[in-house]
Design a protein around this motif. Sequence first.
Motif, mmCIF file in Angstrom:
data_model
loop_
_atom_site.group_PDB
_atom_site.id
_atom_site.type_symbol
_atom_site.label_atom_id
_atom_site.label_comp_id
_atom_site.label_asym_id
_atom_site.label_seq_id
_atom_site.Cartn_x
_atom_site.Cartn_y
_atom_site.Cartn_z
ATOM 1 N N UNK A 1 -6.160 -5.259 8.547
ATOM 2 C CA UNK A 1 -5.119 -4.516 9.272
ATOM 3 C C UNK A 1 -5.529 -3.055 9.434
ATOM 4 N N UNK A 2 -5.119 -2.493 10.554
ATOM 5 C CA UNK A 2 -5.239 -1.053 10.741
ATOM 6 C C UNK A 2 -3.830 -0.500 10.614
ATOM 7 N N UNK A 3 -3.638 0.339 9.602
ATOM 8 C CA UNK A 3 -2.340 0.958 9.378
ATOM 9 C C UNK A 3 -2.346 2.354 9.974
ATOM 10 N N UNK A 4 -1.273 2.699 10.660
ATOM 11 C CA UNK A 4 -1.081 4.044 11.184
ATOM 12 C C UNK A 4 -0.138 4.737 10.206
ATOM 13 N N UNK A 5 -0.645 5.768 9.541
ATOM 14 C CA UNK A 5 0.112 6.462 8.501
ATOM 15 C C UNK A 5 0.421 7.866 8.983
ATOM 16 N N UNK A 6 1.651 8.295 8.781
ATOM 17 C CA UNK A 6 2.052 9.650 9.123
ATOM 18 C C UNK A 6 2.896 10.209 7.994
ATOM 19 N N UNK A 7 2.418 11.279 7.393
ATOM 20 C CA UNK A 7 3.126 11.942 6.297
ATOM 21 C C UNK A 7 3.533 10.966 5.193
ATOM 22 N N UNK A 8 2.609 10.098 4.792
ATOM 23 C CA UNK A 8 2.853 9.199 3.673
ATOM 24 C C UNK A 8 3.671 7.968 3.989
ATOM 25 N N UNK A 9 3.956 7.713 5.267
ATOM 26 C CA UNK A 9 4.740 6.550 5.666
ATOM 27 C C UNK A 9 3.937 5.717 6.662
ATOM 28 N N UNK B 1 0.822 -1.210 0.000
ATOM 29 C CA UNK B 1 0.000 0.000 0.000
ATOM 30 C C UNK B 1 0.859 1.263 0.000
ATOM 31 N N UNK B 2 2.089 1.138 0.465
ATOM 32 C CA UNK B 2 2.954 2.321 0.582
ATOM 33 C C UNK B 2 3.170 3.020 -0.754
ATOM 34 N N UNK B 3 3.043 2.277 -1.855
ATOM 35 C CA UNK B 3 3.285 2.870 -3.166
ATOM 36 C C UNK B 3 2.234 3.902 -3.557
ATOM 37 N N UNK B 4 1.031 3.784 -2.990
ATOM 38 C CA UNK B 4 -0.032 4.725 -3.381
ATOM 39 C C UNK B 4 -0.356 5.753 -2.299
ATOM 40 N N UNK B 5 0.249 5.647 -1.137
ATOM 41 C CA UNK B 5 -0.065 6.590 -0.059
ATOM 42 C C UNK B 5 0.076 8.051 -0.467
#
Length: 186
Positions: free
Chosen positions: A129-137, A108-112
């Motif tokens: 999954x619950x992903x915690x995203x901060x500034x595209x990471x 998923x990181x490729x489209x964040x």
Amino acid sequence: VADAKASVTDFASLNTLIPAKTPLLISISGKGILHKKTEGELTASDAECLQKALPNAKAEDFYMQKVQSSAGQLFISVIRKDSADELLKEINELGFEIICCSLGVFGIKTILPFIENHSGYYELNISGCKLIVNNGTVEDFQLVEKEETISTLQIGGESVSTETLLSFASAFQYFLPEGGFVSAGI
């Protein structure tokens, strides 16, 4: 996105949805895959990373994927080679060509960076999954037992359901320059 299918129940049903010989970029999720967040950088050797995820494991028994998180953090995903090879053989026997295989949700990181109206700190629920995203990471993840409600995100003017977001991200990798793939090297 011309057509999106979220519920493929078995590999044989792929033949009814897409023609054989279609190149596939797939993501394997679920039981049999271990994900671990640990200290490290992408430059760390595979052997070193495998030992962090599974001490005393033999490298010849596992496929491994490394994805950079925040500075100094790394997500390591592993699957037994015999398990992955069995799945991939079944897909290949149907006439499909697998050109890239990733493990879990980290592709998923490729489209964040392209998700509209999501910046800074937010949570994204996909594929159990619950992903915690901060500034595209992706900074952290948690497995969730109950799927969250399905929502729709905007990516480059396209509406993409969270139910099909991981598939979208896997396909998106095809258009990235060499080295942009999230791959287990299978």
